[in-house]
Scaffold this motif. Structure first.
Motif, PDB file in Angstrom:
ATOM      1  N   ILE A  63       0.803  -1.218  -0.046  1.00 32.75           N
ATOM      2  CA  ILE A  63       0.051   0.243   0.090  1.00 32.75           C
ATOM      3  C   ILE A  63       0.749   1.364   0.109  1.00 32.75           C
ATOM      4  O   ILE A  63       0.608   2.346  -0.677  1.00 32.75           O
ATOM      5  CB  ILE A  63      -0.643   0.006   0.931  1.00 32.75           C
ATOM      6  N   HIS A  64       1.940   1.134   0.834  1.00 32.08           N
ATOM      7  CA  HIS A  64       2.765   2.331   0.891  1.00 32.08           C
ATOM      8  C   HIS A  64       3.568   2.771  -0.431  1.00 32.08           C
ATOM      9  O   HIS A  64       3.651   3.720  -0.849  1.00 32.08           O
ATOM     10  CB  HIS A  64       4.069   2.141   2.159  1.00 32.08           C
ATOM     11  N   LEU A  65       4.027   1.770  -1.022  1.00 29.72           N
ATOM     12  CA  LEU A  65       4.598   1.722  -2.328  1.00 29.72           C
ATOM     13  C   LEU A  65       3.656   2.080  -3.333  1.00 29.72           C
ATOM     14  O   LEU A  65       3.828   2.963  -4.273  1.00 29.72           O
ATOM     15  CB  LEU A  65       5.455   0.496  -2.772  1.00 29.72           C
ATOM     16  N   LEU A  66       2.205   1.608  -3.322  1.00 28.42           N
ATOM     17  CA  LEU A  66       1.388   2.154  -4.446  1.00 28.42           C
ATOM     18  C   LEU A  66       0.956   3.416  -4.473  1.00 28.42           C
ATOM     19  O   LEU A  66       0.729   4.043  -5.256  1.00 28.42           O
ATOM     20  CB  LEU A  66       0.199   1.207  -3.996  1.00 28.42           C
ATOM     21  N   LEU A  67       1.142   4.036  -2.945  1.00 26.57           N
ATOM     22  CA  LEU A  67       0.756   5.501  -2.915  1.00 26.57           C
ATOM     23  C   LEU A  67       1.703   6.229  -3.643  1.00 26.57           C
ATOM     24  O   LEU A  67       1.552   7.492  -3.964  1.00 26.57           O
ATOM     25  CB  LEU A  67       0.659   5.746  -1.395  1.00 26.57           C
ATOM     26  N   SER A  68       2.868   5.841  -3.721  1.00 34.17           N
ATOM     27  CA  SER A  68       4.072   6.549  -4.376  1.00 34.17           C
ATOM     28  C   SER A  68       3.788   6.421  -5.986  1.00 34.17           C
ATOM     29  O   SER A  68       4.496   7.229  -6.525  1.00 34.17           O
ATOM     30  CB  SER A  68       5.365   6.009  -4.013  1.00 34.17           C
ATOM     31  N   TRP A  69       3.235   5.612  -6.386  1.00 31.46           N
ATOM     32  CA  TRP A  69       3.219   4.906  -7.771  1.00 31.46           C
ATOM     33  C   TRP A  69       2.068   5.955  -8.289  1.00 31.46           C
ATOM     34  O   TRP A  69       2.052   6.611  -9.683  1.00 31.46           O
ATOM     35  CB  TRP A  69       2.961   3.796  -8.087  1.00 31.46           C
ATOM     36  N   VAL A  70       0.704   5.919  -7.993  1.00 30.99           N
ATOM     37  CA  VAL A  70      -0.421   6.559  -8.481  1.00 30.99           C
ATOM     38  C   VAL A  70      -0.267   8.104  -8.668  1.00 30.99           C
ATOM     39  O   VAL A  70       0.590   8.689  -7.802  1.00 30.99           O
ATOM     40  CB  VAL A  70      -1.664   6.406  -7.749  1.00 30.99           C
TER      41      VAL A  70
END
Length: 422
Positions: free
Chosen positions: A136-143
Motif C-alpha cells: 500500500i505504501h509503495l502504491l501510494l508513491s506510484w499513483v
C-alpha cells in the motif's frame, strides 16, 4: 468523495487496509471461539498425519475425511514453514511435487519457528499483513495525485482479502509483484536489487508470477537495457535452484496432476450449466435454498463479467501504452479460462484466488491514466460487497474439534509395597 479520498494521508490508507483485514479475520474467528488457528484451516486428516507439528489447542475441521477432510491450503503452507529448518522432515499427506515448489510464503514465515508452533502460525499472519502494508505504501508513491483514490480498490480487493483469510500465497504474490514492479522503475541500484528480491520471492511463492515477470523482462530487451534484462533473468535463479534441490534431495519432479486442471472453457461451460439447472428448479425447492444458491452463483457469474470488462479494458487502444501490464493481464485471464470446472469454477474460493493478480496489474496500468476503466472497478466493488457479506453474515460454521496431542492412555498406577506386611 473522490476529492476527499485524494486528500487523505498515507496513514489513512494503511489504517483502512489493515483495519479491514483484521476486522474480517475477527469475524471469522468469532464463529470458532476466537481461535486464530481457524485461518490456517487445519483438516483432521492432515493433523493426524502431522500431529507433532500442529499447535496444541488449534481448530481442526472434521468431516469429508474420504476426500481429504474439510481443511484448506493454508495448513499446507503452515506445515512447510513449521518443518522448513528440520532437514529431511516434510509434511505428510500432501502432493509434494505439487506443493513443495511453492516455498516462498513458508520461507518468509519459517523464522518464526523460534517462537514455537503458534509462532509459525502467527508468522503466516504477520507476513501477509506486513507485505500488504508495504505494498500500500509503495502504491501510494506510484499513483498520480488525481488517482490516489484508486488505492481503495487495492485495499478492497475481494481476491486478496479471501486469500488472506485462508492464509494462502496468492495475496503474498500480489504484494510482492506490486512492490517489485514499483521498485523496478527506479534508477537507484538498491531499489533494483530489492525489486529482484521481491520478484524472486514471488516466483518461489507461485509460478503465476511469470505472467508479469516475462513481459517486464521482454520490455528490458525492447529498451536495450541488457544489464537489467540479466537481473530480471536472475529472478529465475532461486526458483531453479530450489527445483534442483527438490529433484536431487527428494526425487521430486513436476506434478503431472497439473494437467487435469487444464480444460479450456470447461469451467465457464460448467458454470452456465449450473445456472441453467438452478433456473429449471425454480418453484420445486424451498425459497431460502433457491435464494442461497442464487447468491453463490451470482459471485461466480460476476467473475465471468469481470473477465469480459477486463479484456475490453486491456485490449482498448492505444495498446502500446503499458503493454507489459496488458500482456500480463491477458496471460492471467487465459489461465482462468483454462481452469476446469470440478476443481476451480465449482468452488468460489478456488476460482477467485486465480483473479488475485488482476487488481495490481490494473492499478499498475491505469493508476496514472486520466480515464480509469470504471466498468472493471465497478464490478470489482460489487464483488467485494458480496464477499464481505459472505464473510460477516453468510458463511456457516463447519464441524470442528480442538486439537490436543495424544499421549497415550492415562491409567492410574498403583504403587505396590516393596516389603511384605509384617
Amino acid at each position: 468523495m473522490i476529492a476527499w479520498l485524494n486528500e487523505r494521508p498515507a496513514v489513512f490508507y494503511l489504517g483502512a487496509g489493515l483495519g479491514l483485514y483484521i476486522f474480517c479475520a475477527l469475524a471469522v474467528m468469532s464463529r470458532y471461539e476466537w481461535n486464530p488457528s481457524v485461518l490456517a484451516r487445519f483438516g483432521s486428516v492432515y493433523v493426524e498425519a502431522n500431529a507433532d507439528y500442529t499447535p496444541t489447542g488449534s481448530i481442526q475441521f472434521v468431516g469429508n475425511e474420504e476426500w481429504g477432510g474439510n481443511g484448506y491450503d493454508g495448513q499446507i503452507f503452515y506445515y512447510y514453514a513449521r518443518t522448513f529448518f528440520e532437514p529431511g522432515r516434510w509434511p505428510e499427506g500432501f502432493s509434494k511435487a505439487y506443493r513443495a515448489p511453492r516455498i516462498g510464503y513458508p520461507l518468509l514465515a519459517a523464522p518464526f519457528v523460534v517462537f514455537g508452533s503458534w509462532g509459525v502460525l502467527f508468522g503466516l499472519i504477520i507476513v501477509q499483513l506486513a507485505l500488504f502494508a508495504l505494498s500500500i505504501h509503495l502504491l501510494l508513491s506510484w499513483v498520480s495525485a488525481p488517482n490516489k483514490y484508486l488505492v481503495v480498490f487495492y485495499i478492497a480487493s475481494p481476491f486478496a482479502l479471501q486469500s488472506f483469510l485462508l492464509l494462502v500465497s496468492d495475496s503474498v504474490v500480489a504484494s510482492l509483484l506490486l512492490m517489485g514492479t514499483i521498485l523496478w522503475q527506479r534508477e537507484k541500484w538498491p531499489a533494483v536489487l530489492l525489486a529482484w528480491l521481491c520478484f524472486s520471492l514471488a516466483l518461489l511463492a507461485k509460478e503465476s508470477a511469470l505472467f508479469l515477470l516475462f513481459p517486464l523482462g521482454l520490455l528490458t530487451l525492447v529498451e536495450k537495457k541488457y544489464f537489467r534484462a540479466l537481473i530480471m533473468l536472475g529472478t529465475l535463479l532461486p526458483f531453479l535452484l530450489w527445483q534442483a534441490y527438490l529433484r536431487t534431495a527428494h526425487g521430486m519432479v513436476p506434478a503431472s496432476i497439473l494437467t487435469i486442471f487444464l480444460m479450456p472453457l470447461d469451467g465457464l461451460l460448467g458454470l452456465f450449466l449450473e445456472g441453467w439447472t438452478w433456473l429449471s428448479r425454480a418453484g420445486s425447492e424451498g425459497l431460502l435454498s433457491f435464494i442461497l444458491q442464487a447468491f453463490k452463483l451470482s459471485a461466480r457469474f460476476l467473475l465471468f463479467l469481470l473477465i469480459c470488462v477486463a479484456l475490453f479494458a486491456v485490449l482498448r487502444p492505444p495498446l502500446s501504452r503499458g503493454w507489459p501490464f496488458r500482456l500480463a493481464t491477458v496471460f492471467l485471464l487465459a489461465s482462468v479460462l483454462f481452469a476446469d470446472h470440478y476443481y476451480f469454477w465449482s468452488v468460489y474460493e478456488n476460482i477467485s484466488r486465480m483473479f488475485t493478480l488482476v487488481v495490481p496489474f490494473f492499478l499498475l496500468l491505469f493508476a496514472r491514466e486520466s480515464r480509469p476503466p470504471w466498468p472493471f472497478f465497478g464490478t470489482l466493488t460489487v464483488l467485494f460487497l458480496l464477499v464481505l457479506v459472505r464473510i460477516v453474515v453468510m458463511t456457516p460454521v463447519f464441524p470442528y474439534t480442538i486439537f490436543e496431542p495424544y499421549n497415550g492412555p492415562d491409567y492410574l498406577q498403583k504403587v505396590l509395597p516393596t516389603d511384605p506386611p509384617g
